[in-house]
Scaffold this active site. Structure first.
Site, mmCIF file in Angstrom:
data_model
loop_
_atom_site.group_PDB
_atom_site.id
_atom_site.type_symbol
_atom_site.label_atom_id
_atom_site.label_comp_id
_atom_site.label_asym_id
_atom_site.label_seq_id
_atom_site.Cartn_x
_atom_site.Cartn_y
_atom_site.Cartn_z
ATOM 1 N N ASP A 39 0.855 -1.186 0.000
ATOM 2 C CA ASP A 39 0.000 0.000 0.000
ATOM 3 C C ASP A 39 0.895 1.240 0.000
ATOM 4 O OD1 ASP A 39 -3.204 0.604 1.023
ATOM 5 O OD2 ASP A 39 -1.750 2.248 1.113
ATOM 6 N N ILE A 40 0.523 2.230 -0.788
ATOM 7 C CA ILE A 40 1.342 3.433 -0.939
ATOM 8 C C ILE A 40 1.336 4.291 0.338
ATOM 9 C CG2 ILE A 40 -0.392 5.050 -1.861
ATOM 10 C CD1 ILE A 40 1.638 5.639 -4.140
ATOM 11 N N ASN A 97 -12.808 -3.158 2.589
ATOM 12 C CA ASN A 97 -13.807 -2.097 2.688
ATOM 13 C C ASN A 97 -14.763 -2.220 1.510
ATOM 14 O OD1 ASN A 97 -12.662 -0.852 5.004
ATOM 15 N ND2 ASN A 97 -11.092 0.076 3.715
ATOM 16 N N GLU A 105 -12.373 3.352 -1.295
ATOM 17 C CA GLU A 105 -12.040 4.478 -2.176
ATOM 18 C C GLU A 105 -11.651 4.047 -3.581
ATOM 19 O OE1 GLU A 105 -9.337 7.094 -0.113
ATOM 20 O OE2 GLU A 105 -11.055 7.938 0.967
ATOM 21 N N VAL A 106 -11.078 2.865 -3.706
ATOM 22 C CA VAL A 106 -10.671 2.393 -5.042
ATOM 23 C C VAL A 106 -11.673 1.321 -5.492
ATOM 24 C CG1 VAL A 106 -8.855 1.314 -6.412
ATOM 25 C CG2 VAL A 106 -8.250 2.890 -4.552
ATOM 26 N N HIS A 110 -10.071 -5.038 -3.248
ATOM 27 C CA HIS A 110 -8.749 -5.221 -2.655
ATOM 28 C C HIS A 110 -8.924 -5.644 -1.215
ATOM 29 C CE1 HIS A 110 -9.996 -1.014 -2.557
ATOM 30 N NE2 HIS A 110 -9.398 -0.894 -1.382
ATOM 31 N N HIS A 112 -6.932 -5.630 2.268
ATOM 32 C CA HIS A 112 -5.779 -5.102 3.000
ATOM 33 C C HIS A 112 -5.250 -6.209 3.900
ATOM 34 C CE1 HIS A 112 -6.682 -0.689 2.327
ATOM 35 N NE2 HIS A 112 -7.885 -1.183 2.118
HETATM 36 P P1 AMP Z 1 -9.764 1.576 0.405
HETATM 37 O O1 AMP Z 1 -10.062 2.764 1.262
HETATM 38 O O2 AMP Z 1 -10.090 0.278 1.092
HETATM 39 O O3 AMP Z 1 -10.382 1.686 -0.970
HETATM 40 O O4 AMP Z 1 -8.188 1.549 0.246
HETATM 41 C C1 AMP Z 1 -7.502 2.029 -0.863
HETATM 42 C C2 AMP Z 1 -6.030 1.898 -0.555
HETATM 43 O O5 AMP Z 1 -5.317 2.025 -1.756
HETATM 44 C C3 AMP Z 1 -5.499 2.971 0.417
HETATM 45 O O6 AMP Z 1 -4.955 2.328 1.559
HETATM 46 C C4 AMP Z 1 -4.447 3.689 -0.421
HETATM 47 O O7 AMP Z 1 -3.329 4.083 0.342
HETATM 48 C C5 AMP Z 1 -4.086 2.639 -1.460
HETATM 49 N N1 AMP Z 1 -3.551 3.147 -2.715
HETATM 50 C C6 AMP Z 1 -4.058 4.117 -3.495
HETATM 51 N N2 AMP Z 1 -3.304 4.272 -4.606
HETATM 52 C C7 AMP Z 1 -2.316 3.363 -4.521
HETATM 53 C C8 AMP Z 1 -1.216 3.009 -5.359
HETATM 54 N N3 AMP Z 1 -0.986 3.635 -6.512
HETATM 55 N N4 AMP Z 1 -0.390 2.021 -4.958
HETATM 56 C C9 AMP Z 1 -0.599 1.377 -3.793
HETATM 57 N N5 AMP Z 1 -1.626 1.666 -2.963
HETATM 58 C C10 AMP Z 1 -2.474 2.631 -3.310
#
Ligand code: AMP
Length: 125
Positions: A39-40, A97, A105-106, A110, A112
């Site tokens: 995770d970034i 999530n 958010e994405v 995914h 975690h």
């Molecule tokens: P969520 O809130 O569960 O959708 O988590 C999205 C996660 O994606 C967050 O923890 C971000 O830090 C992570 N994230 C967003 N962009 C990137 C990226 N380019 N590479 C790795 N992790 C990312």
């Protein structure tokens, strides 16, 4: 900004772009069904994201539409990553999530994977 988990799959999302090799990631595992990378914005000493290779918005979408083979491959990959990172004996936490209340958010499923220290209570109170 949290997403609506019932939205159609968006091929422009960040993780779709990582899967296509358009954006970099620090890969720790890659197979037919799953990709795992750091995770970034790490929130624990170990914070890995494991994503399926298929076009699934969320856990809801994946559990409803994915094939048995995709589900088995993805679940096995999550477990394999944790084992490969030596997290099983000290323990670790998985989190997926889903949608707005989940804080997703994405819009590509995914999981975690957190570890590397005692992670405390499950949710902030
Ligand atoms: P969520 O809130 O569960 O959708 O988590 C999205 C996660 O994606 C967050 O923890 C971000 O830090 C992570 N994230 C967003 N962009 C990137 C990226 N380019 N590479 C790795 N992790 C990312």
């Amino acid at each position: 900004m949290p997403i609506d988990a019932t939205q159609p799959y968006d091929d422009g999302n960040i993780f779709a772009r990582i899967l296509r090799g358009e954006l970099p990631s620090t890969t720790v595992y890659d197979d037919e069904h799953a990709l795992a990378f750091h995770d970034i914005t790490a929130q624990a000493p170990v914070h890995i994201l494991v994503i399926p290779k298929g076009r699934y918005v969320s856990w809801d979408d994946f559990s409803a539409r994915a094939t048995t083979e995709e589900i088995a491959g993805f679940v096995r990959a999550v477990g394999r990553v944790a084992r490969d990172l030596g997290l099983v004996a000290p323990g670790y936490r998985l989190l997926a999530n889903v949608g707005s209340h989940g804080g997703q958010e994405v819009p590509h499923l995914h999981v975690h994977l957190f570890g590397g220290r005692s992670l405390g209570p499950m949710l902030a109170r």
